[in-house]
Design a protein around this motif. Structure first.
Motif, PDB file in Angstrom:
ATOM      1  N   ARG A   1       0.812  -1.218   0.000  1.00 23.91           N
ATOM      2  CA  ARG A   1       0.000   0.000   0.000  1.00 23.91           C
ATOM      3  C   ARG A   1       0.847   1.270   0.000  1.00 23.91           C
ATOM      4  NH1 ARG A   1      -4.794  -1.227   4.454  1.00 23.91           N
ATOM      5  NH2 ARG A   1      -5.458  -3.256   3.619  1.00 23.91           N
ATOM      6  N   GLY A   2       2.154   1.120  -0.020  1.00 22.27           N
ATOM      7  CA  GLY A   2       3.041   2.277  -0.006  1.00 22.27           C
ATOM      8  C   GLY A   2       3.887   2.340  -1.266  1.00 22.27           C
ATOM      9  N   ALA A   3       5.017   3.048  -1.156  1.00 19.51           N
ATOM     10  CA  ALA A   3       5.860   3.320  -2.329  1.00 19.51           C
ATOM     11  C   ALA A   3       7.198   2.596  -2.282  1.00 19.51           C
ATOM     12  CB  ALA A   3       6.113   4.825  -2.412  1.00 19.51           C
ATOM     13  N   MET A   4       7.354   1.612  -1.382  1.00 22.87           N
ATOM     14  CA  MET A   4       8.665   0.998  -1.187  1.00 22.87           C
ATOM     15  C   MET A   4       8.888  -0.260  -2.023  1.00 22.87           C
ATOM     16  SD  MET A   4       9.934   3.235   0.525  1.00 22.87           S
ATOM     17  CE  MET A   4      11.546   2.505   0.725  1.00 22.87           C
ATOM     18  N   ASP A   5       7.978  -0.594  -2.902  1.00 20.35           N
ATOM     19  CA  ASP A   5       8.090  -1.803  -3.732  1.00 20.35           C
ATOM     20  C   ASP A   5       8.379  -3.005  -2.841  1.00 20.35           C
ATOM     21  OD1 ASP A   5       8.174  -3.584  -5.837  1.00 20.35           O
ATOM     22  OD2 ASP A   5      10.191  -3.008  -6.494  1.00 20.35           O
ATOM     23  N   ALA A   6       7.471  -3.239  -1.901  1.00 20.15           N
ATOM     24  CA  ALA A   6       7.638  -4.375  -0.987  1.00 20.15           C
ATOM     25  C   ALA A   6       7.681  -5.691  -1.752  1.00 20.15           C
ATOM     26  CB  ALA A   6       6.497  -4.376   0.032  1.00 20.15           C
ATOM     27  N   GLN A   7       6.948  -5.761  -2.854  1.00 20.17           N
ATOM     28  CA  GLN A   7       6.988  -6.977  -3.665  1.00 20.17           C
ATOM     29  C   GLN A   7       8.395  -7.210  -4.212  1.00 20.17           C
ATOM     30  OE1 GLN A   7       4.060  -7.296  -6.820  1.00 20.17           O
ATOM     31  NE2 GLN A   7       5.369  -8.662  -8.019  1.00 20.17           N
ATOM     32  N   GLY A   8       9.002  -6.185  -4.773  1.00 21.00           N
ATOM     33  CA  GLY A   8      10.351  -6.313  -5.305  1.00 21.00           C
ATOM     34  C   GLY A   8      11.363  -6.667  -4.227  1.00 21.00           C
ATOM     35  N   PHE A   9      11.157  -6.133  -3.024  1.00 19.47           N
ATOM     36  CA  PHE A   9      12.058  -6.442  -1.918  1.00 19.47           C
ATOM     37  C   PHE A   9      11.981  -7.922  -1.558  1.00 19.47           C
ATOM     38  CE2 PHE A   9      12.829  -6.589   2.758  1.00 19.47           C
ATOM     39  CZ  PHE A   9      14.164  -6.227   2.746  1.00 19.47           C
ATOM     40  N   LEU A  10      10.751  -8.454  -1.468  1.00 19.70           N
ATOM     41  CA  LEU A  10      10.595  -9.880  -1.161  1.00 19.70           C
ATOM     42  C   LEU A  10      11.181 -10.752  -2.276  1.00 19.70           C
ATOM     43  CD1 LEU A  10       6.987  -9.944   0.326  1.00 19.70           C
ATOM     44  CD2 LEU A  10       9.131 -10.290   1.570  1.00 19.70           C
ATOM     45  N   GLU A  11      10.985 -10.333  -3.500  1.00 25.63           N
ATOM     46  CA  GLU A  11      11.546 -11.105  -4.616  1.00 25.63           C
ATOM     47  C   GLU A  11      13.074 -11.082  -4.571  1.00 25.63           C
ATOM     48  OE1 GLU A  11       9.600  -9.227  -7.881  1.00 25.63           O
ATOM     49  OE2 GLU A  11       7.778 -10.434  -7.664  1.00 25.63           O
ATOM     50  N   TYR A  12      13.644  -9.947  -4.159  1.00 29.50           N
ATOM     51  CA  TYR A  12      15.096  -9.891  -3.986  1.00 29.50           C
ATOM     52  C   TYR A  12      15.540 -10.862  -2.891  1.00 29.50           C
ATOM     53  CZ  TYR A  12      19.624  -8.474  -2.288  1.00 29.50           C
ATOM     54  OH  TYR A  12      20.934  -8.511  -1.855  1.00 29.50           O
ATOM     55  N   LEU A  13      14.828 -10.869  -1.762  1.00 27.02           N
ATOM     56  CA  LEU A  13      15.184 -11.786  -0.677  1.00 27.02           C
ATOM     57  C   LEU A  13      15.130 -13.239  -1.159  1.00 27.02           C
ATOM     58  CD1 LEU A  13      13.355 -10.264   2.440  1.00 27.02           C
ATOM     59  CD2 LEU A  13      15.742  -9.961   1.731  1.00 27.02           C
ATOM     60  N   SER A  14      14.117 -13.546  -1.947  1.00 30.01           N
ATOM     61  CA  SER A  14      14.023 -14.898  -2.500  1.00 30.01           C
ATOM     62  C   SER A  14      15.230 -15.221  -3.369  1.00 30.01           C
ATOM     63  CB  SER A  14      12.746 -15.054  -3.320  1.00 30.01           C
ATOM     64  OG  SER A  14      11.595 -14.918  -2.524  1.00 30.01           O
ATOM     65  N   SER A  15      15.641 -14.254  -4.175  1.00 27.36           N
ATOM     66  CA  SER A  15      16.726 -14.498  -5.127  1.00 27.36           C
ATOM     67  C   SER A  15      18.057 -14.753  -4.438  1.00 27.36           C
ATOM     68  CB  SER A  15      16.860 -13.314  -6.096  1.00 27.36           C
ATOM     69  OG  SER A  15      17.440 -12.180  -5.457  1.00 27.36           O
ATOM     70  N   VAL A  16      18.240 -14.188  -3.221  1.00 28.06           N
ATOM     71  CA  VAL A  16      19.505 -14.393  -2.499  1.00 28.06           C
ATOM     72  C   VAL A  16      19.354 -15.468  -1.421  1.00 28.06           C
ATOM     73  CG1 VAL A  16      20.341 -12.065  -2.969  1.00 28.06           C
ATOM     74  CG2 VAL A  16      19.035 -12.498  -0.866  1.00 28.06           C
ATOM     75  N   ARG A  17      18.230 -16.185  -1.464  1.00 26.16           N
ATOM     76  CA  ARG A  17      17.975 -17.291  -0.534  1.00 26.16           C
ATOM     77  C   ARG A  17      18.052 -16.848   0.923  1.00 26.16           C
ATOM     78  NH1 ARG A  17      17.966 -22.115  -3.341  1.00 26.16           N
ATOM     79  NH2 ARG A  17      18.790 -21.998  -5.460  1.00 26.16           N
ATOM     80  N   PHE A  18      17.354 -15.771   1.227  1.00 31.97           N
ATOM     81  CA  PHE A  18      17.284 -15.254   2.596  1.00 31.97           C
ATOM     82  C   PHE A  18      16.685 -16.312   3.515  1.00 31.97           C
ATOM     83  CE2 PHE A  18      14.720 -12.917   5.819  1.00 31.97           C
ATOM     84  CZ  PHE A  18      15.747 -12.286   6.491  1.00 31.97           C
ATOM     85  N   THR A  19      17.324 -16.541   4.657  1.00 31.64           N
ATOM     86  CA  THR A  19      16.860 -17.582   5.582  1.00 31.64           C
ATOM     87  C   THR A  19      16.495 -17.024   6.954  1.00 31.64           C
ATOM     88  OG1 THR A  19      19.152 -18.049   6.246  1.00 31.64           O
ATOM     89  CG2 THR A  19      18.221 -19.376   4.439  1.00 31.64           C
TER      90      THR A  19
END
Length: 257
Positions: free
Chosen positions: A204-222
């Motif tokens: 609901r904001g301007a921080m691209d939370a979706q893109g942030f989560l996708e980045y975390l997925s790409s670096v295998r955040f645990t």
């Protein structure tokens, strides 16, 4: 692991937070030690975790302006109490904010002190990103020492909060890139860039939370992904429930371990 912060149900209590987390299928809970008396009592927090069969992933130390007298006024004493609670309830992370400027003695030894606390307790003390306080639309005032951006210091473990990144007008992805594997913990929320700490439902904001989560997925955040949103404007429990459900679904939709 997608967890719910007890701060997300304020002004309802920590007990309500556990009930929401259980009914909505969250994986765990982060306990914000605050003005809610129950959140300050280790035995009560442990009982809630056992009753709802929900693990506690993190303890948020009482380091906000309005919690400066919770567990006394000694900042190191607060961290020691937080570590004791974390051990007692099985949490592996203590979330802590950097010192305020006026806490000069605390700030002078903060980086080394956090490292020493981690070594002595075996816990991750994940230092959270904060933000400059806005004196005007173009001018910020540094209110934290050694600074609001944990990527600029030698912390072994850190927390990225998207609402705080919004106030600082900084990219959470770029901060996460600078932190690398030192990013241990996430407060998933959102912000519009307003000087207010909004803690919006993610998306609901301007921080691209979706893109942030996708980045975390790409670096295998645990690490832990904790929903820390503001539901104070919810006029009914049904509205609060809907915001918490939407936040949970957003996290699970856009993060793939």
């Amino acid at each position: 692991m997608v967890a719910l912060s007890t701060a997300s149900v304020y002004p309802e209590s920590s007990a309500h937070a556990f009930a929401y987390a259980k009914s909505l299928g969250y994986d765990a809970v982060e306990v914000m030690v605050g003005i809610d008396a129950l959140s300050q009592q280790t035995a009560a927090v442990k009982q809630l975790s056992d009753h709802h069969e929900l693990p506690i992933c993190a303890i948020h130390s009482p380091c906000l302006l309005f919690t400066q007298r919770v567990w006394g006024t000694d900042p190191w004493g607060k961290l020691e109490r937080s570590a004791e609670m974390a051990h007692a309830v099985g949490a592996d992370v203590v979330v802590v904010h950097p010192p305020f400027r006026w806490q000069r003695e605390y700030a002078a030894g903060f980086v080394d002190g956090i490292a020493a606390m981690e070594e002595s307790t075996g816990l991750a003390f994940a230092v959270e990103n904060m933000y400059p306080w806005r004196a005007s639309p173009r001018r910020g005032v540094e209110m934290y020492l050694p600074g609001w951006d944990p990527s600029e210091e030698n912390y072994a473990n850190t927390t990225v909060d998207l609402s705080h990144a919004a106030i600082a007008q900084t990219s959470p992805v770029e901060m996460a890139e600078r932190l690398g594997d030192r990013l241990r913990h996430v407060h998933l929320t959102d912000g519009s860039g307003s000087p207010k700490d909004e803690h919006l439902v993610p998306g609901r904001g301007a921080m691209d939370a979706q893109g942030f989560l996708e980045y975390l997925s790409s670096v295998r955040f645990t690490g832990h992904i904790v929903l820390e949103i503001n539901t104070r404007k919810a006029s009914t429990r049904e509205e609060r429930d809907a915001d918490l459900r939407e936040s949970r679904d957003f996290a699970r939709m856009h993060f793939r371990a």
